[in-house]
Write a protein that holds these residues in place. Structure first.
Motif, short mmCIF file in Angstrom:
data_model
loop_
_atom_site.label_atom_id
_atom_site.label_comp_id
_atom_site.label_asym_id
_atom_site.label_seq_id
_atom_site.Cartn_x
_atom_site.Cartn_y
_atom_site.Cartn_z
N TYR A 53 -99.11 -75.92 6.82
CA TYR A 53 -98.34 -75.88 5.95
C TYR A 53 -97.12 -75.38 6.57
O TYR A 53 -95.61 -76.46 6.25
CB TYR A 53 -98.55 -74.88 4.87
N ALA A 54 -96.31 -74.65 7.38
CA ALA A 54 -95.48 -74.27 8.40
C ALA A 54 -95.37 -75.55 8.70
O ALA A 54 -94.46 -75.54 9.46
CB ALA A 54 -95.25 -72.79 8.96
N ILE A 55 -95.97 -76.20 10.07
CA ILE A 55 -96.18 -77.07 10.95
C ILE A 55 -95.60 -78.15 9.93
O ILE A 55 -94.61 -78.98 10.07
CB ILE A 55 -97.46 -77.01 11.63
N PHE A 56 -95.73 -78.35 9.03
CA PHE A 56 -95.47 -79.62 8.38
C PHE A 56 -93.95 -79.71 7.78
O PHE A 56 -93.43 -80.39 7.43
CB PHE A 56 -96.62 -79.53 7.19
N SER A 57 -94.25 -77.97 7.17
CA SER A 57 -92.47 -77.85 6.63
C SER A 57 -90.97 -77.82 7.85
O SER A 57 -90.02 -78.64 7.62
CB SER A 57 -92.18 -76.46 6.36
N SER A 58 -92.21 -77.16 8.78
CA SER A 58 -90.95 -77.79 9.68
C SER A 58 -90.59 -78.75 10.77
O SER A 58 -89.33 -79.33 11.14
CB SER A 58 -91.45 -77.25 10.91
N LEU A 59 -91.68 -79.71 10.29
CA LEU A 59 -91.90 -81.32 10.94
C LEU A 59 -90.38 -82.16 9.55
O LEU A 59 -89.67 -82.50 9.80
CB LEU A 59 -93.20 -82.38 10.61
N ILE A 60 -90.78 -81.99 8.39
CA ILE A 60 -89.83 -82.33 7.14
C ILE A 60 -88.29 -82.12 7.41
O ILE A 60 -87.50 -82.19 7.34
CB ILE A 60 -90.55 -81.78 5.97
N SER A 61 -88.48 -80.64 7.81
CA SER A 61 -86.85 -79.36 7.49
C SER A 61 -86.47 -80.74 9.37
O SER A 61 -84.82 -80.91 9.40
CB SER A 61 -86.85 -78.39 8.02
N PHE A 62 -86.97 -80.85 9.64
CA PHE A 62 -86.66 -81.14 11.20
C PHE A 62 -86.00 -83.21 10.70
O PHE A 62 -84.52 -83.04 11.43
CB PHE A 62 -87.88 -81.70 12.80
N LEU A 63 -87.07 -83.42 10.03
CA LEU A 63 -86.80 -84.95 9.68
C LEU A 63 -85.44 -84.89 9.15
O LEU A 63 -84.25 -85.44 9.04
CB LEU A 63 -87.76 -85.91 9.29
N ILE A 64 -85.53 -83.63 8.41
CA ILE A 64 -83.79 -84.35 7.92
C ILE A 64 -82.91 -83.48 7.78
O ILE A 64 -81.58 -84.29 7.79
CB ILE A 64 -84.32 -83.28 5.92
N VAL A 65 -82.99 -82.36 8.90
CA VAL A 65 -81.83 -82.55 9.16
C VAL A 65 -81.59 -83.07 11.04
O VAL A 65 -80.00 -83.46 10.97
CB VAL A 65 -82.02 -80.81 9.46
N SER A 66 -82.11 -84.41 11.58
CA SER A 66 -81.76 -84.85 11.92
C SER A 66 -81.58 -86.45 11.67
O SER A 66 -80.10 -86.85 12.50
CB SER A 66 -83.85 -85.69 13.29
N GLY A 67 -81.71 -86.15 10.11
CA GLY A 67 -80.97 -87.22 9.24
C GLY A 67 -79.81 -87.32 9.63
O GLY A 67 -78.82 -88.31 9.26
N ILE A 68 -79.43 -85.94 9.16
CA ILE A 68 -78.07 -85.52 8.74
C ILE A 68 -76.91 -85.38 9.83
O ILE A 68 -76.40 -85.97 9.65
CB ILE A 68 -77.76 -84.25 7.79
N PHE A 69 -77.91 -85.13 10.86
CA PHE A 69 -77.26 -84.63 12.59
C PHE A 69 -76.90 -86.81 12.61
O PHE A 69 -75.48 -86.97 12.99
CB PHE A 69 -77.91 -84.73 13.11
N ILE A 70 -77.55 -87.53 12.37
CA ILE A 70 -77.29 -88.64 13.37
C ILE A 70 -76.34 -89.58 12.50
O ILE A 70 -75.70 -90.18 12.93
CB ILE A 70 -78.76 -89.27 13.52
N TYR A 71 -76.25 -89.23 11.01
CA TYR A 71 -75.41 -89.94 10.28
C TYR A 71 -73.61 -89.39 10.59
O TYR A 71 -73.08 -90.10 10.64
CB TYR A 71 -76.13 -89.07 9.00
N LEU A 72 -74.52 -87.52 10.76
CA LEU A 72 -72.62 -87.33 11.25
C LEU A 72 -72.02 -88.02 11.60
O LEU A 72 -70.82 -88.31 12.36
CB LEU A 72 -73.07 -85.74 10.96
N VAL A 73 -73.42 -87.79 13.47
CA VAL A 73 -72.46 -88.31 15.30
C VAL A 73 -71.78 -90.41 14.92
O VAL A 73 -71.44 -90.66 15.25
CB VAL A 73 -74.02 -88.67 16.05
N ASN A 74 -73.18 -90.92 13.99
CA ASN A 74 -72.17 -92.31 14.25
C ASN A 74 -70.96 -92.32 13.14
O ASN A 74 -70.08 -93.06 13.08
CB ASN A 74 -73.98 -93.11 13.21
N ASN A 75 -70.79 -91.10 11.77
CA ASN A 75 -69.45 -91.27 10.95
C ASN A 75 -69.25 -89.80 11.36
O ASN A 75 -69.00 -88.83 10.32
CB ASN A 75 -70.37 -91.25 9.84
#
Length: 167
Positions: free
Chosen positions: A95-117
């Protein structure tokens, strides 16, 4: 890189060594105020990061303790049959590994969006004055290590405490 006051003085002295240059203006008052403001923002950001990390560890550890209370009977039965604490808590680890993966994907998506914009964070007028460049690869590696590191560190700490308490 925003130069320090001593670096500006070195640049000024280097320019004065050229015989063709008569006057050098480094705008030290404005530079010092902006530089001190950037240092203050850097320190505040680091302090906020540290506080958020501590609260994340506390919240995760409380959630894991609640999970142990919920599954105390299952863990006890598995321990009676010779299972280790790691095996009996494998559900929370997944559960912790899956939650960490989801949080990593969400934060990465937001970060990539902000870098591109980048104009979302920095106004266009300021973007022309100060060049802001963010490295996606290094930042994503740091986010990945933080998201998994905090979760695994907290879980192992709670597991160790649980093992010491119940042995």
């Amino acid at each position: 890189v925003f130069p320090t006051t001593s670096q500006l003085e070195t640049i000024k002295n280097t320019l004065y060594q050229n015989k063709n240059i008569r006057k050098v203006e480094i705008f030290s008052k404005n530079h010092n105020s902006v530089y001190l403001l950037l240092l203050l923002l850097s320190q505040i950001s680091f302090i906020l990061f540290a506080i958020i990390t501590i609260f994340a560890i506390i919240i995760i550890s409380k959630q894991i303790r609640i999970w142990f209370f919920e599954h105390h009977e299952k863990i006890t039965i598995l321990k009676l049959h010779g299972a280790s604490i790691l095996y009996s808590s494998s559900t929370i680890l997944r559960y912790a590994i899956f939650s960490s993966l989801i949080s990593f994907l969400i934060v990465s998506g937001i970060f990539i969006y902000l870098v591109n914009n980048i104009s979302v964070l920095v106004p266009n007028d300021l973007e022309n004055i100060v060049k802001v460049s963010l490295t996606v690869e290094n930042s994503l590696i740091k986010v990945f290590l933080l998201s998994f590191g905090i979760s695994i560190f907290t879980i192992l700490g709670v597991l160790l405490k649980y093992k010491m308490k119940h042995d």
